[in-house]
Write a protein that holds these residues in place. Structure first.
Motif, PDB file in Angstrom:
ATOM      1  N   LEU A   3       0.863  -1.177   0.000  1.00 53.29           N
ATOM      2  CA  LEU A   3       0.000   0.000   0.000  1.00 53.29           C
ATOM      3  C   LEU A   3       0.899   1.226   0.000  1.00 53.29           C
ATOM      4  O   LEU A   3       1.775   1.350   0.865  1.00 53.29           O
ATOM      5  CB  LEU A   3      -0.898  -0.012   1.240  1.00 53.29           C
ATOM      6  N   PRO A   4       0.740   2.130  -0.969  1.00 52.13           N
ATOM      7  CA  PRO A   4       1.635   3.293  -1.033  1.00 52.13           C
ATOM      8  C   PRO A   4       1.424   4.219   0.168  1.00 52.13           C
ATOM      9  O   PRO A   4       0.338   4.260   0.749  1.00 52.13           O
ATOM     10  CB  PRO A   4       1.221   3.971  -2.338  1.00 52.13           C
ATOM     11  N   HIS A   5       2.484   4.957   0.513  1.00 51.33           N
ATOM     12  CA  HIS A   5       2.372   5.908   1.625  1.00 51.33           C
ATOM     13  C   HIS A   5       1.344   6.988   1.330  1.00 51.33           C
ATOM     14  O   HIS A   5       0.621   7.423   2.220  1.00 51.33           O
ATOM     15  CB  HIS A   5       3.727   6.538   1.944  1.00 51.33           C
ATOM     16  N   GLU A   6       1.287   7.432   0.084  1.00 49.18           N
ATOM     17  CA  GLU A   6       0.298   8.436  -0.308  1.00 49.18           C
ATOM     18  C   GLU A   6      -0.898   7.675  -0.876  1.00 49.18           C
ATOM     19  O   GLU A   6      -0.830   7.128  -1.965  1.00 49.18           O
ATOM     20  CB  GLU A   6       0.876   9.401  -1.336  1.00 49.18           C
ATOM     21  N   ALA A   7      -1.981   7.648  -0.120  1.00 53.95           N
ATOM     22  CA  ALA A   7      -3.162   6.874  -0.500  1.00 53.95           C
ATOM     23  C   ALA A   7      -4.396   7.771  -0.451  1.00 53.95           C
ATOM     24  O   ALA A   7      -4.299   8.984  -0.234  1.00 53.95           O
ATOM     25  CB  ALA A   7      -3.322   5.676   0.442  1.00 53.95           C
ATOM     26  N   LEU A  31     -17.793  -6.667   0.181  1.00 58.06           N
ATOM     27  CA  LEU A  31     -17.485  -7.844  -0.625  1.00 58.06           C
ATOM     28  C   LEU A  31     -16.933  -7.461  -2.003  1.00 58.06           C
ATOM     29  O   LEU A  31     -16.017  -8.107  -2.514  1.00 58.06           O
ATOM     30  CB  LEU A  31     -18.713  -8.741  -0.762  1.00 58.06           C
ATOM     31  N   LYS A  32     -17.475  -6.392  -2.598  1.00 61.61           N
ATOM     32  CA  LYS A  32     -16.972  -5.926  -3.896  1.00 61.61           C
ATOM     33  C   LYS A  32     -15.554  -5.366  -3.741  1.00 61.61           C
ATOM     34  O   LYS A  32     -14.691  -5.609  -4.590  1.00 61.61           O
ATOM     35  CB  LYS A  32     -17.910  -4.866  -4.488  1.00 61.61           C
ATOM     36  N   ALA A  33     -15.287  -4.660  -2.658  1.00 59.06           N
ATOM     37  CA  ALA A  33     -13.940  -4.136  -2.405  1.00 59.06           C
ATOM     38  C   ALA A  33     -12.943  -5.286  -2.246  1.00 59.06           C
ATOM     39  O   ALA A  33     -11.827  -5.230  -2.764  1.00 59.06           O
ATOM     40  CB  ALA A  33     -13.939  -3.259  -1.160  1.00 59.06           C
ATOM     41  N   ARG A  34     -13.359  -6.332  -1.571  1.00 59.78           N
ATOM     42  CA  ARG A  34     -12.489  -7.510  -1.394  1.00 59.78           C
ATOM     43  C   ARG A  34     -12.242  -8.203  -2.735  1.00 59.78           C
ATOM     44  O   ARG A  34     -11.127  -8.607  -3.050  1.00 59.78           O
ATOM     45  CB  ARG A  34     -13.138  -8.469  -0.409  1.00 59.78           C
ATOM     46  N   GLU A  35     -13.316  -8.318  -3.518  1.00 62.25           N
ATOM     47  CA  GLU A  35     -13.208  -8.943  -4.847  1.00 62.25           C
ATOM     48  C   GLU A  35     -12.228  -8.179  -5.737  1.00 62.25           C
ATOM     49  O   GLU A  35     -11.520  -8.773  -6.540  1.00 62.25           O
ATOM     50  CB  GLU A  35     -14.593  -8.976  -5.481  1.00 62.25           C
ATOM     51  N   MET A  36     -12.186  -6.860  -5.567  1.00 67.38           N
ATOM     52  CA  MET A  36     -11.289  -6.020  -6.375  1.00 67.38           C
ATOM     53  C   MET A  36      -9.907  -5.877  -5.745  1.00 67.38           C
ATOM     54  O   MET A  36      -9.102  -5.072  -6.201  1.00 67.38           O
ATOM     55  CB  MET A  36     -11.923  -4.652  -6.597  1.00 67.38           C
ATOM     56  N   HIS A  37      -9.656  -6.623  -4.684  1.00 66.72           N
ATOM     57  CA  HIS A  37      -8.353  -6.651  -4.008  1.00 66.72           C
ATOM     58  C   HIS A  37      -7.939  -5.298  -3.458  1.00 66.72           C
ATOM     59  O   HIS A  37      -6.752  -4.941  -3.497  1.00 66.72           O
ATOM     60  CB  HIS A  37      -7.270  -7.204  -4.937  1.00 66.72           C
ATOM     61  N   LEU A  38      -8.917  -4.543  -2.952  1.00 62.51           N
ATOM     62  CA  LEU A  38      -8.571  -3.305  -2.274  1.00 62.51           C
ATOM     63  C   LEU A  38      -7.942  -3.671  -0.926  1.00 62.51           C
ATOM     64  O   LEU A  38      -8.103  -4.786  -0.424  1.00 62.51           O
ATOM     65  CB  LEU A  38      -9.807  -2.422  -2.092  1.00 62.51           C
ATOM     66  N   ALA A  39      -7.208  -2.742  -0.349  1.00 59.42           N
ATOM     67  CA  ALA A  39      -6.405  -3.039   0.833  1.00 59.42           C
ATOM     68  C   ALA A  39      -7.230  -3.477   2.039  1.00 59.42           C
ATOM     69  O   ALA A  39      -6.791  -4.305   2.830  1.00 59.42           O
ATOM     70  CB  ALA A  39      -5.565  -1.817   1.200  1.00 59.42           C
ATOM     71  N   GLY A  40      -8.428  -2.961   2.196  1.00 57.35           N
ATOM     72  CA  GLY A  40      -9.265  -3.335   3.324  1.00 57.35           C
ATOM     73  C   GLY A  40     -10.473  -2.422   3.415  1.00 57.35           C
ATOM     74  O   GLY A  40     -10.497  -1.352   2.802  1.00 57.35           O
ATOM     75  N   ALA A  41     -11.460  -2.850   4.167  1.00 52.31           N
ATOM     76  CA  ALA A  41     -12.677  -2.051   4.346  1.00 52.31           C
ATOM     77  C   ALA A  41     -13.181  -2.246   5.764  1.00 52.31           C
ATOM     78  O   ALA A  41     -13.066  -3.336   6.325  1.00 52.31           O
ATOM     79  CB  ALA A  41     -13.750  -2.466   3.346  1.00 52.31           C
ATOM     80  N   THR A  42     -13.730  -1.200   6.334  1.00 49.36           N
ATOM     81  CA  THR A  42     -14.299  -1.247   7.678  1.00 49.36           C
ATOM     82  C   THR A  42     -15.667  -0.590   7.654  1.00 49.36           C
ATOM     83  O   THR A  42     -15.837   0.472   7.049  1.00 49.36           O
ATOM     84  CB  THR A  42     -13.395  -0.496   8.679  1.00 49.36           C
ATOM     85  N   VAL A  43     -16.631  -1.208   8.321  1.00 52.40           N
ATOM     86  CA  VAL A  43     -17.971  -0.650   8.448  1.00 52.40           C
ATOM     87  C   VAL A  43     -18.142  -0.160   9.879  1.00 52.40           C
ATOM     88  O   VAL A  43     -17.913  -0.909  10.828  1.00 52.40           O
ATOM     89  CB  VAL A  43     -19.061  -1.694   8.112  1.00 52.40           C
ATOM     90  N   LEU A  44     -18.549   1.094  10.015  1.00 47.90           N
ATOM     91  CA  LEU A  44     -18.776   1.701  11.324  1.00 47.90           C
ATOM     92  C   LEU A  44     -20.254   2.051  11.460  1.00 47.90           C
ATOM     93  O   LEU A  44     -20.833   2.649  10.547  1.00 47.90           O
ATOM     94  CB  LEU A  44     -17.936   2.972  11.473  1.00 47.90           C
ATOM     95  N   SER A  77      -4.694   2.904  -2.971  1.00 46.32           N
ATOM     96  CA  SER A  77      -4.092   3.859  -3.902  1.00 46.32           C
ATOM     97  C   SER A  77      -5.204   4.615  -4.626  1.00 46.32           C
ATOM     98  O   SER A  77      -6.330   4.124  -4.764  1.00 46.32           O
ATOM     99  CB  SER A  77      -3.216   3.134  -4.920  1.00 46.32           C
ATOM    100  N   GLU A  78      -4.870   5.801  -5.099  1.00 47.22           N
ATOM    101  CA  GLU A  78      -5.867   6.599  -5.813  1.00 47.22           C
ATOM    102  C   GLU A  78      -6.390   5.871  -7.042  1.00 47.22           C
ATOM    103  O   GLU A  78      -7.586   5.913  -7.338  1.00 47.22           O
ATOM    104  CB  GLU A  78      -5.285   7.953  -6.207  1.00 47.22           C
ATOM    105  N   GLU A  79      -5.518   5.159  -7.746  1.00 47.80           N
ATOM    106  CA  GLU A  79      -5.923   4.449  -8.959  1.00 47.80           C
ATOM    107  C   GLU A  79      -6.964   3.374  -8.646  1.00 47.80           C
ATOM    108  O   GLU A  79      -7.966   3.230  -9.353  1.00 47.80           O
ATOM    109  CB  GLU A  79      -4.704   3.799  -9.649  1.00 47.80           C
ATOM    110  N   LYS A  80      -6.735   2.607  -7.581  1.00 45.65           N
ATOM    111  CA  LYS A  80      -7.662   1.524  -7.243  1.00 45.65           C
ATOM    112  C   LYS A  80      -8.995   2.073  -6.726  1.00 45.65           C
ATOM    113  O   LYS A  80     -10.049   1.535  -7.043  1.00 45.65           O
ATOM    114  CB  LYS A  80      -7.024   0.582  -6.231  1.00 45.65           C
ATOM    115  N   ILE A  81      -8.936   3.170  -5.978  1.00 48.35           N
ATOM    116  CA  ILE A  81     -10.182   3.791  -5.489  1.00 48.35           C
ATOM    117  C   ILE A  81     -10.965   4.361  -6.664  1.00 48.35           C
ATOM    118  O   ILE A  81     -12.187   4.196  -6.747  1.00 48.35           O
ATOM    119  CB  ILE A  81      -9.875   4.876  -4.433  1.00 48.35           C
ATOM    120  N   LYS A 101      -7.156  12.685   0.961  1.00 48.10           N
ATOM    121  CA  LYS A 101      -5.813  12.135   0.952  1.00 48.10           C
ATOM    122  C   LYS A 101      -5.528  11.507   2.312  1.00 48.10           C
ATOM    123  O   LYS A 101      -5.961  12.018   3.340  1.00 48.10           O
ATOM    124  CB  LYS A 101      -4.791  13.217   0.653  1.00 48.10           C
ATOM    125  N   ALA A 102      -4.784  10.413   2.280  1.00 46.13           N
ATOM    126  CA  ALA A 102      -4.395   9.739   3.516  1.00 46.13           C
ATOM    127  C   ALA A 102      -2.923   9.383   3.429  1.00 46.13           C
ATOM    128  O   ALA A 102      -2.433   8.980   2.371  1.00 46.13           O
ATOM    129  CB  ALA A 102      -5.234   8.477   3.726  1.00 46.13           C
TER     130      ALA A 102
END
Length: 119
Positions: A3-7, A31-44, A77-81, A101-102
């Motif tokens: 995961l890049p430092h600039e995300a 589930l779609k984020a996981r399918e697309m291999h994004l770094a992670g997701a949290t539901v609050l 990363s910005e590209e994946k988002i 930005k994060a």
């Protein structure tokens, strides 16, 4: 996964009762984020909130309807988002999506601990 430092931090504000294809929307997003291999997701889940309609959603005991506010957070990363946004647009009929930005300080899986020896 690296995961890049600039995300980018993606936040999706929805209601607990929102759905997509007969599934809770928050679950479908994760589930779609996981399918697309994004770094992670949290539901609050929020105990109280309101959106564009100004209708108050709360977890007070006397309320029968508990359509509580939810926030789904995803950092990558910005590209994946950016690639994820069109799919998210298709899934959502209402809600709010924000990007910011994060700076990623550390991203690693927890170390597996060995089981305690049996006595």
């Amino acid at each position: 996964m690296h995961l890049p430092h600039e995300a980018v931090l993606l936040r999706v504000f929805i209601g607990e009762s929102d759905s997509w294809r007969h599934k809770p929307l928050y679950e479908a997003i994760v589930l779609k984020a996981r399918e697309m291999h994004l770094a992670g997701a949290t539901v609050l889940r929020g105990p109280m909130g309101f959106g564009k309609s100004s209708r108050l959603h709360t977890a007070k005991i006397l309320r029968l309807s508990m359509d509580l506010p939810l926030v789904v957070e995803i950092v990558d990363s910005e590209e994946k988002i950016q690639a994820f946004l069109p799919l998210l647009d298709e899934m959502m009929s209402g809600g709010l999506i924000t990007l910011e930005k994060a700076r990623v300080i550390d991203y690693r899986a927890a170390q597996e601990t060995e089981p305690a020896p049996e006595i």
